[in-house]
Structures are given as structure tokens and as C-alpha cells.
Design an enzyme around this catalytic site. Sequence first.
Site, PDB file in Angstrom:
ATOM      1  N   ASP A  76       0.812  -1.221   0.000  1.00  0.00           N
ATOM      2  CA  ASP A  76       0.000   0.000   0.000  1.00  0.00           C
ATOM      3  C   ASP A  76       0.842   1.267   0.000  1.00  0.00           C
ATOM      4  O   ASP A  76       2.023   1.252   0.343  1.00  0.00           O
ATOM      5  CB  ASP A  76      -0.958   0.013   1.192  1.00  0.00           C
ATOM      6  CG  ASP A  76      -0.259  -0.189   2.533  1.00  0.00           C
ATOM      7  OD1 ASP A  76       0.757  -0.921   2.568  1.00  0.00           O
ATOM      8  OD2 ASP A  76      -0.698   0.382   3.538  1.00  0.00           O
ATOM      9  N   GLU A  92      -0.448  -2.038   5.224  1.00  0.00           N
ATOM     10  CA  GLU A  92       0.429  -1.903   6.398  1.00  0.00           C
ATOM     11  C   GLU A  92       0.218  -0.567   7.085  1.00  0.00           C
ATOM     12  O   GLU A  92       0.428  -0.450   8.291  1.00  0.00           O
ATOM     13  CB  GLU A  92       1.896  -2.038   5.963  1.00  0.00           C
ATOM     14  CG  GLU A  92       2.887  -2.082   7.109  1.00  0.00           C
ATOM     15  CD  GLU A  92       3.246  -0.721   7.683  1.00  0.00           C
ATOM     16  OE1 GLU A  92       3.389  -0.604   8.921  1.00  0.00           O
ATOM     17  OE2 GLU A  92       3.359   0.244   6.901  1.00  0.00           O
ATOM     18  N   GLU A  93      -0.213   0.436   6.331  1.00  0.00           N
ATOM     19  CA  GLU A  93      -0.256   1.809   6.831  1.00  0.00           C
ATOM     20  C   GLU A  93      -1.526   2.171   7.595  1.00  0.00           C
ATOM     21  O   GLU A  93      -1.648   3.286   8.082  1.00  0.00           O
ATOM     22  CB  GLU A  93      -0.094   2.795   5.658  1.00  0.00           C
ATOM     23  CG  GLU A  93       1.225   2.686   4.913  1.00  0.00           C
ATOM     24  CD  GLU A  93       2.399   3.253   5.680  1.00  0.00           C
ATOM     25  OE1 GLU A  93       2.180   3.791   6.779  1.00  0.00           O
ATOM     26  OE2 GLU A  93       3.530   3.162   5.181  1.00  0.00           O
ATOM     27  N   ARG A 108      18.784  -5.678  14.016  1.00  0.00           N
ATOM     28  CA  ARG A 108      18.751  -5.578  15.463  1.00  0.00           C
ATOM     29  C   ARG A 108      17.996  -6.776  16.017  1.00  0.00           C
ATOM     30  O   ARG A 108      16.854  -7.047  15.604  1.00  0.00           O
ATOM     31  CB  ARG A 108      18.073  -4.298  15.947  1.00  0.00           C
ATOM     32  CG  ARG A 108      18.060  -4.197  17.473  1.00  0.00           C
ATOM     33  CD  ARG A 108      17.398  -2.922  17.979  1.00  0.00           C
ATOM     34  NE  ARG A 108      17.387  -2.876  19.429  1.00  0.00           N
ATOM     35  CZ  ARG A 108      18.403  -2.475  20.193  1.00  0.00           C
ATOM     36  NH1 ARG A 108      19.529  -2.062  19.608  1.00  0.00           N
ATOM     37  NH2 ARG A 108      18.329  -2.472  21.498  1.00  0.00           N
TER      38      ARG A 108
END
Length: 394
Positions: A81, A139-140, A180
Amino acid sequence: MIKEKIQALAKDIFNDVVANRRHLHSHPELSFHEVETSVFVANKLEELGLEYHKMADTGLVALIKGDKPSDQVVALRADMDALPITEANDVPYKSQNPGVMHACGHDVHTSSLLGVAKILTNLKSEFGGTIKLIFQPAEEKLPGGASLMIQEGVLENPKPAAVIGQHVMPLIDAGKVGFRAGKYMASTDELYVTVRGKGGHGAQPQQNVDPVVITAHIITALQTIVSRSADPKSPSVLSFGKVIANGATNVIPNEVYLEGTFRTMDEKWRSEAHIKIKKVAEGIAESMGGSCEFNIMKGYPFLINEEKLTAKTRANAEDYLGKENVLDLDIWMAAEDFAYYSQVADSCFYRLGTRNEARGITSSVHTPTFDVEESALEQSVGLMAYLAVKQLGN
């Protein structure tokens, strides 16, 4: 060796990956509306002879099975998206959809995973196991396409032992990646607040209940939730980015509207903080003669990279790119719905460098001038393909 074969294929298909990225960048679609993007991805999968099925409306899932015997499964995820931003870049592939832009690099993620599919389809005889390709919508926007795909069974039949995702990072030079282990990104909650009082003339404050002053006290007091109630060893952020007091120089309004965000990396504290935030805000408003309607929309959880998987993935990245091109990442208080995968499966979410200062490609994500150094796409597709086959034990 399979590494050299992947590197050669990544170079061979580079122009195709760039073309796909530019097509997607020119035709961005908002969360939950990725209709044409989904069709584009489906067509590319069909060209590779890959079967797929739809999930979460516009999402797609496909499998690549290696020819060698193995029951190992790894999932690779890309989001599709775009954002409600008007693009300011003057480039041939500028967004053709007014007010919509791939300002977070999801065009890179999707074109990269299509490139990975092409590489691995060509190398099926070289590895064993199954790679699950997840092309994810939304995702947004809450509740996040990842949560919907998980609910619909994206991590079942077959069940992956690991989920790997990547995201562009304009702070890192192209050609490099960052990792990370452990907690990496924050949970995110949206705050919607209405503070009500009694408006009137600004020159007669004694006749009013000023919601602007009440709001000022609330915003200031809520910062103590982070500074005095949160464990200093566990990061928390509480910010308000929208305050609307629609009065005038001499008009006190009846109400003030606020929007903000709360982020942390501890689910227990997150729940406790929600109670404290509402209690403080409502108490201040009541004590000053007003009222406060405080709504919290719970968003994504925090993102955690499983230690052993991340260590293995990082080592494989060093093998593929060279140790000097693999960096350590700090925690980041932004949020990502990849966190949903990380809460239910061993996951690794790493960063792909896309910066090129010499060409002025330095803008942050979510800005109208965001762009990427496209040479990074060669590393993107090659590395992800290599990480997948190595995770399968090849």
C-alpha cells in the site's frame, strides 16, 4: 555455489525489478484499495508459473517449492500500500494518482519480492524446502493487513518456521543493510480526545469554562505518564500532533479536539498506561469544570526480532554482502504491522539501505520528496533470496 548463482541472477533481472518498481511507484494505491497492484502482482506470478491465492481481499500468497527433499518452510513478506501524500519529486515515474504516493518504499518491497520469486523459481533445482511469498495489503492503516492475513491463516498450510521481512531505510547508504535482535519497533495506539467546556467571549472568562486552558493542562500533565510512571528502561512516547480549538482572538470555543499517539515496547505497561492516560485527562477536565471524552484506538503491537533467527540471518547477510555492509540498528519508536507476525512466529525484520547523498536521495519516509537509490534493488532481491534458501538449510 548457490550464492554466486543468486548474485548473477540478481544482476540479470535488475532492470526488470527497476521497471516493476517504477510501474508500482507510478500507480500507488491506498491501504485496503490495492486492487490494480494486486492484479499486477498476480500477473507477474502467473508469468513465473506460480499458483497463488488471495487473502485479506487484495493480498496474495504463493509458494515456491524446491526440488530437493525437505519439509522446511520460510515466509517472506512484502507490503503493497501507499500513503495519502502528494508527490513532489520530478521523476519519470512520478505518481499518476493525485494525492497518493509510495512514500514509504512499499513499491520497493513488492518489486523486490517479485524479483526474489523470479530468482528462486529459476533455482528450484538448487534447494529443498518451501518459500511462502506474502504480498500484504494495508500496512499503513489500522487494523493492519498483517493482522487480517494472520486471521485468515497466512501462517498455516504450510506453517513457516520463520518469517522474514525487509524495509527501506533512507538513513543507511545503498548497498548496506541493518539488523537488530530483540525488541526493535514500538507498539502504536491512536488517541482521539474531545475536551468540552463552556465557550463565550474571551474578555469575560469568568462566565466560561475554558476548554483551551483545560486542554493545555491535560497535554502537560500527560507527559508525566511517560516521565514518572513508565519504567525508564522501557521506552515510551506520548505525543499530540493535532489540536483544534476553533475559536478566535476573542472567542473561547465550547470544545477542543486532539489527536495523538502512544508508543511503547512493553505490552503490560501499555495496558496500564491506557488506564492512567484516560484517568488523568478525565480527572483534570472534571476538576476544572469541564469534561473529557478520551478514546484510544489500539494499534500494532511492538516488533521483536527473534534472537537466534536474527543472528543467523545477519550472519548470512554478512556472507552475501560482506561484513562491512551489515550494520547494527538502534531501537526505533516507529511502528510496523510486521509486528503481528513477530508476536506469533519467529521473525526477522531488517533494513535495506536506500540513501545516496551524491544524488540528493536523502529524504525521510512519509515525505513528498522520498525516493530511493535504485541500485539497492540488486542487493535487495539477491539478499532476500539468499536469506531464504539459507534459512531452509541449503
